[in-house]
Write an enzyme that holds these catalytic residues in place. Structure first.
Site, PDB file in Angstrom:
ATOM      1  N   GLY C  31       0.799  -1.223   0.000  1.00  0.00           N
ATOM      2  CA  GLY C  31       0.000   0.000   0.000  1.00  0.00           C
ATOM      3  C   GLY C  31       0.830   1.269   0.000  1.00  0.00           C
ATOM      4  O   GLY C  31       0.274   2.359  -0.159  1.00  0.00           O
ATOM      5  N   CYS C 240     -27.814  -8.841 -16.164  1.00  0.00           N
ATOM      6  CA  CYS C 240     -27.227  -8.565 -17.481  1.00  0.00           C
ATOM      7  C   CYS C 240     -28.192  -9.004 -18.580  1.00  0.00           C
ATOM      8  O   CYS C 240     -28.708 -10.122 -18.565  1.00  0.00           O
ATOM      9  CB  CYS C 240     -25.899  -9.309 -17.641  1.00  0.00           C
ATOM     10  SG  CYS C 240     -25.219  -9.224 -19.316  1.00  0.00           S
ATOM     11  N   CYS C 243     -26.309 -12.122 -20.550  1.00  0.00           N
ATOM     12  CA  CYS C 243     -26.023 -13.427 -19.945  1.00  0.00           C
ATOM     13  C   CYS C 243     -26.825 -13.693 -18.683  1.00  0.00           C
ATOM     14  O   CYS C 243     -26.750 -14.769 -18.119  1.00  0.00           O
ATOM     15  CB  CYS C 243     -24.541 -13.550 -19.635  1.00  0.00           C
ATOM     16  SG  CYS C 243     -24.035 -12.532 -18.221  1.00  0.00           S
ATOM     17  N   CYS C 265     -23.078  -6.762 -18.663  1.00  0.00           N
ATOM     18  CA  CYS C 265     -21.835  -6.944 -17.912  1.00  0.00           C
ATOM     19  C   CYS C 265     -20.741  -6.044 -18.465  1.00  0.00           C
ATOM     20  O   CYS C 265     -20.547  -5.964 -19.674  1.00  0.00           O
ATOM     21  CB  CYS C 265     -21.317  -8.377 -18.038  1.00  0.00           C
ATOM     22  SG  CYS C 265     -22.278  -9.591 -17.151  1.00  0.00           S
ATOM     23  N   CYS C 271     -18.901 -12.156 -19.474  1.00  0.00           N
ATOM     24  CA  CYS C 271     -20.233 -12.220 -20.082  1.00  0.00           C
ATOM     25  C   CYS C 271     -20.259 -13.241 -21.214  1.00  0.00           C
ATOM     26  O   CYS C 271     -21.173 -14.066 -21.299  1.00  0.00           O
ATOM     27  CB  CYS C 271     -20.614 -10.831 -20.596  1.00  0.00           C
ATOM     28  SG  CYS C 271     -22.349 -10.661 -21.024  1.00  0.00           S
TER      29      CYS C 271
END
Lengths: 239, 257, 284
Positions: C31, C240, C243, C265, C271
């Site tokens: 980080g 979606c 899909c 998506c 997808c």
């Protein structure tokens, strides 16, 4: 350090004061010298003498407002003694909180604080809680005949007499053993002077000692137990 | 008898040949307000910054009694400790409020920041504390979500005070807190400060050129001239019976209204 | 005319070493933003130069590279960067998340869970999460060093005060390994939970700002919040349209000029795989 006598509240020993006016080439202005007297519990000692002789300066030195020149000012504090001239800021502030109070000739007004809050603050400083302090303030203002509609008003717009009554109430609101009064009644009418005389008498009966100056001979006669003539100690040339 | 809250010894600072502070020493008790007065160039603001650790001194020491009772020289604190001190036990009120505020963060965010910095993680409680403090500094509650960029000068200053006091510091530094404000605004601010100092038992070091501010707010006073303390003592004593020539000059120069 | 040959993956070897050192430091201090000597790249700042430099430093001839931009493999940026590496490193490229060893991404984390064999490289515009409140670099460095992060919660406080809830929906700040607070790049907050305890190595490159940071595999990453306003994953009201997925990040697509819209998506590979699987099921 000498111990004070059992009921001695204040002892002034060979007090002297000279002002040095640096803005006038360092001219020295002697005020008083050799001042000695004491104030006992329950008595009112009045400083007498003509105007300008140095009475007010003595009162202010006793309160720590003026610096002590020479000599000593001793304040009783239980079984201790406070030397006002050498006490230092913390010592004097502490003494003002617990032992010695002061009523000046004029109220120094601060903005926005209502009359009753000015007085209540002084009562709180001496240890009362908020509610009790406010009650005490109300009772004092009522004694001094300040109209209730003015209690929550800041004193800046009051007349001189009204302001002074707030000032006196503030001085009497605490539980000081010694009260210093500098011309407290100069701007008051007869009725209010009477109220102040009563207040002084009541506090004397409770053991409070007073060191004061009074312009008014009548008031002086009614409250003074002893008069110390300051002109005996004065360096001032007075008319 | 407790040790003083703050003890300053032999503080010196110079800028080339200019002596900003020479051998300054004083102590501050808990709950005591000390005014440092002087004219421009007296060194009073430099002294304030030296004591607060914002400036490094050339020599001398500032010793602070921490909450745990330990008397620590400020120079012995790590940067982290010093910054933590500034956020919790100390406050610094700048003359220019925009230096002491996040101008584009809401009032609530400004006040809440210290709480969040010390671990506050409950939005509701932080907001409640902010609203409480806005009331105490007499800012209307409905301004809580407004940023200080929308505030007047007096309001900004009051917000700065709230932001500093929210963590209950024991010592607050103030640099001309009423400087540049209108007279009526000053009066309100001074009354507020007077009340807060009394209610919270704050110790304060207040730099001001205004003797009336010193008289109203402080118990004790230092008078500075050209980097030196030329007189010190009880505030009313210094103002009513000034001993040093310069103090007499200062006091006599003030116009009464 | 003979085309001028490039060094493998464009950057010279010394530069790659410098970047790798920065990456190692970043991994050692999860980080923490490691400064690095960002090079002039053949694309302008703001087009993924940081991500490209990180990828260039770690890619080898056997790697398989996937590049996505907002989840899609076929946008201009993704296509160009993929072509860039194909040309300068001659590596295999793919759109299949499961086949890639290195995935460079702008603003999304793939829906398909990653494995320990993979490295995810993020393109980062502004690496400094404190920048919006504190413009001074000297001050933000000190704040990170002393973990003085109160001001991050001020930002979230402001959101709640202004909108009634934490309104930050992307580049949502998170605390890494209980120490540094980082900006995860402008990925939707929907993706933040994927950063936590991820088996893959995650590297972040900011070219213009010249910073690299990292989340080592299986590192604790916690998104910031308040006790009474806890971090919540975005939920979509729709599935979606292609899909039927209800657990992926959806893009809103305007389909006509009458305000018609549909949700699909954002992760094109995810997808497509789902659609292929559905078609297969349907066929059986």
């Amino acid at each position: 350090m000498n111990a004070l006598a059992a009921n001695e509240l204040l002892r002034v020993e060979s007090l002297a004061k000279t002002f040095t006016l640096h803005l006038h080439g360092g001219a020295r202005l002697p005020v008083v010298h050799g001042v000695s007297f004491s104030v006992a519990a329950g008595e009112c000692v009045v400083l007498g003498g003509p105007s300008g002789v140095g009475k007010s300066s003595i009162l202010k030195m006793a309160f720590g407002n003026y610096a002590v020149g020479e000599g000593r000012i001793l304040l009783a504090d239980g079984d201790r003694v406070i030397d006002v001239g050498r006490a230092g800021a913390a010592g004097i502030l502490d003494a003002r909180r617990r032992i010695v109070g002061y009523v000046s000739q004029f109220l120094r007004v601060i903005p926005r604080v209502g009359a009753i809050d000015v007085v209540a603050a002084a009562a709180q400083e001496s240890g009362l809680d908020r509610a009790a302090a406010r009650e005490r303030a109300a009772s004092l203002l009522a004694r001094l005949d300040l109209p209730e509609r003015l209690w929550s008003v800041p004193p800046a717009t009051f007349s001189g007499g009204e302001q002074q009554r707030v000032n006196i109430a503030r001085g009497f609101a605490g539980r000081h053993r010694l009260l210093i009064l500098d011309e407290p009644t100069a701007s008051l009418d007869a009725a209010n002077r009477g109220a102040v005389i009563d207040l002084i008498a009541e506090r004397k009966a409770l053991g409070t000692g007073f060191l004061a100056t009074f312009h008014d001979e009548d008031v002086r006669a009614r409250v003074a137990d002893r008069i110390v003539d300051v002109s005996l100690f004065s360096d001032r040339e007075v008319a | 008898m407790m040790a003083p809250l703050l003890s300053v010894r032999g503080l010196n600072k110079r800028y080339g040949s200019i002596v900003a502070c020479r051998d300054i020493a004083f102590e501050l008790e808990e709950g005591e307000a000390l005014a440092i007065v002087g004219e421009s160039g007296s060194g009073k603001t430099t002294l304030l910054n030296l004591v607060a650790g914002a400036l490094a001194a050339d020599s001398g020491e500032v010793v602070y009694r921490m909450r745990d009772g330990a008397a620590r020289p400020l120079s012995s604190l790590s940067e982290a400790e010093r910054r933590a001190l500034m956020r919790t036990d100390w406050g610094f009120v700048h003359q220019d409020a925009s230096r002491g505020l996040r101008m584009n963060v809401s009032a609530g965010g400004n006040i809440g920041e210290r709480l969040m910095a010390i671990g506050g993680r409950h939005y509701g409680r932080i907001r409640a504390a902010a609203l409480d403090w806005l009331a105490r500094v007499e800012i209307a509650a409905e301004r809580v979500d407004d940023p200080p960029s929308t505030y007047s000068g007096g309001m900004r200053q009051r917000l700065q005070i709230a932001r500093n006091l929210v963590t209950g510091p024991r010592l607050v530094f103030m640099d001309e807190p009423t400087g540049g404000l209108d007279v009526s605004v000053q009066a309100r601010l001074l009354d507020l400060l007077r009340g807060l100092i009394a209610d919270m038992g704050l110790a304060a070091i207040i730099v001001t050129h205004d003797l009336a501010v010193a008289r109203l707010l402080s118990h004790r006073m230092l008078v500075m001239k050209q980097g030196e303390v030329i007189e010190s003592g009880l505030t009313d004593r210094v103002l009513d019976d000034p001993q040093a020539p310069y103090t007499q000059l200062l006091v006599s120069s003030v116009l009464a209204a | 005319m003979n085309p001028r040959p490039y060094n493998f993956a464009y950057l010279d070897e010394q530069t790659k070493r410098m970047i790798r050192r920065a990456i190692l430091k970043a991994i050692a201090i999860p980080g923490y933003q490691v400064p690095f000597a960002s090079r002039e790249m053949p694309m302008p700042y703001g087009w993924g130069t940081g991500g490209v430099q990180v990828t260039a430093a770690i890619i080898g001839p056997d790697d398989v590279l996937k590049v996505i931009d907002q989840g899609a493999d076929d946008t201009t940026n993704a296509v160009s960067i993929r072509a860039f590496f194909a040309k300068t490193a001659n590596v295999a490229t793919t759109t299949d998340t499961t086949q890639a060893t290195i995935i460079q991404t702008r603003h999304r984390v793939p829906e398909t869970p990653l494995s320990a064999e993979q490295i995810l490289v993020y393109q980062v515009p502004i690496p400094e999460p404190l920048r919006f409140l504190e413009p001074r670099e000297t001050e933000t460095r000190t704040m990170h060093a002393l973990a003085e992060y109160g001001v991050m919660h001020v930002k979230l406080y402001e959101d709640i005060a202004r909108h009634g809830h934490i309104a930050t929906t992307y580049a949502y700040p998170a605390r890494v390994a209980d120490r540094y607070i980082m900006d995860p790049s402008p990925i939707p907050k929907f993706d933040n939970p994927k950063l936590d305890d991820c088996p893959a190595l995650q590297l972040f490159g900011a070219g213009r700002e010249k910073r690299i940071y990292a989340i080592p595999p299986h590192t604790r990453v916690v998104s910031l919040d308040f006790e009474d306003h806890p971090f919540e994953r975005t939920k979509f009201d729709a599935a979606c349209a292609f899909c039927g997925a209800t657990d992926s990040f959806l893009d809103e697509v305007v389909v006509d000029d009458k305000g018609g819209r549909m949700f699909v998506c954002s992760d094109t590979d995810y997808c497509e795989k789902r659609r292929a699987a559905k078609a297969k099921d349907a066929a059986e």
